[in-house]
Design an enzyme around this catalytic site. Sequence first.
Site, PDB file in Angstrom:
ATOM      1  CB  SER A   1     -32.427   5.802  24.991  1.00 30.55           C
ATOM      2  OG  SER A   1     -31.240   5.275  24.719  1.00 30.55           O
TER       3      SER A   1
ATOM      4  CE1 TYR B   1     -35.236   2.877  20.197  1.00 30.42           C
ATOM      5  CE2 TYR B   1     -32.880   3.092  20.684  1.00 30.42           C
ATOM      6  CZ  TYR B   1     -34.177   2.995  21.271  1.00 30.42           C
ATOM      7  OH  TYR B   1     -34.549   3.122  22.605  1.00 30.42           O
TER       8      TYR B   1
ATOM      9  CE  LYS C   1     -37.061   5.377  22.440  1.00 27.44           C
ATOM     10  NZ  LYS C   1     -38.559   5.245  23.082  1.00 27.44           N
TER      11      LYS C   1
ATOM     12  CG  ASN D   1     -27.072  -0.493  28.507  1.00 25.83           C
ATOM     13  OD1 ASN D   1     -26.657   0.949  28.643  1.00 25.83           O
ATOM     14  ND2 ASN D   1     -26.420  -1.131  27.588  1.00 25.83           N
TER      15      ASN D   1
END
Length: 360
Positions: free
Chosen positions: A136, A161, A165, A191
Amino acid sequence: MTTGDWKTIFVTGGAGYIGSHCIVELLESGYNVVAIDNFTNSVIEEDGKSAALKRVEKITGKKVTFHNCDLLDKERLEEVFSKQKIDCVIHFAAIKAVGESMQIPLHYYRNNMIGAINLLEVMKAAGCFQLVFSSSCVVYGEPKSLPITEDHPTGNITNVYGRTKYFIEEMLNDITAAEKNWNIISLRYFNPVGAHPSGLIGEDPTKKYTNLMPYISQVAMGFKPELSIFGGDYPTKDGTGIRDYIHVVDLATGHVAALSALYRKHLRLRVYNLGTGKGVSVLELVRTFEKVTGASVPYVIKNRREGDISAMYADTRLAEEELGWKAKLTVEQMCRDFWRWQSTNPHGYRSSVKNGNSEK
Ligand code: UDP
């Protein structure tokens, strides 16, 4: 794109939003897919099958081999992995609610980190070293310059979170430095929004949404009275936050391009941004949504959301040059496709399910 002589792709989190869209593109490109999911965040039907994957089969007219399997159950993972020869793995499975990750961090670390470690160990034991990892843009933290290139520093992340990653990417760095067999691409998503144009698969709207487009859509459906826009005083064109929204179908084709690149060349570890390169504000997204759907989205401007950044968008040149991939679909198409999915499946996959467990 070429599948070369790679036939079978193992997909973790295959019943999820991005996983299911990716499987459509994999099947349509000629790959066989073995998918696993633990249904933490997706719907299982009474016959034990995944609601989303049944729809994937309907869209493509092809079969998906599916196993209900949790990455934390290593024995079961070994068992399903060893049933066939796997050419490459795409690892989507993760829990991803930013707010929740701050409340139950240990759960997030256990699930996302141990899940990834188990998967890598099982792959290594089976002699499979090819992996596409679902990362991400959150790994960049607060951008120091825009658009963001892949060599922008990573770390300094404000939520758990995002840190999972980042830590997994760091782990992949160490592993690929130490063991030359590994051939890995980490894709940093911006996104993802939208849905498959068939309207058959999409992001399940029965979840407790915090992301912008599902929320807009819930307001447009009349399920929520208004949208809260978090911050109207950012140093942006209209004061609202800017993001790089990418159609989930474009994102999915990015994975097919990554497989092709891994097949062509031993890369050890490469990272690529998957975005459109265009920054879109919250207000622009709301207005485009209203324009293409004809629905109205009342909103109020509220305070900034804690930890939010003002603007983030990708430099997409590396993916274009090295993967031969570029996002094609417009913000209008993202809104139109999301709305088709949402308005024809107001309760998501649950419409056809009695004992769905899409809520955590
Ligand atoms: N946002 C908003 N209202 C919402 C949800 C999001 O104004 O109900 C804004 C948020 O502040 C950000 C943008 O929409 O500027 C995208 O937020 P999202 O949570 O979808 O993605 P992320 O912040 O993780 O990029």
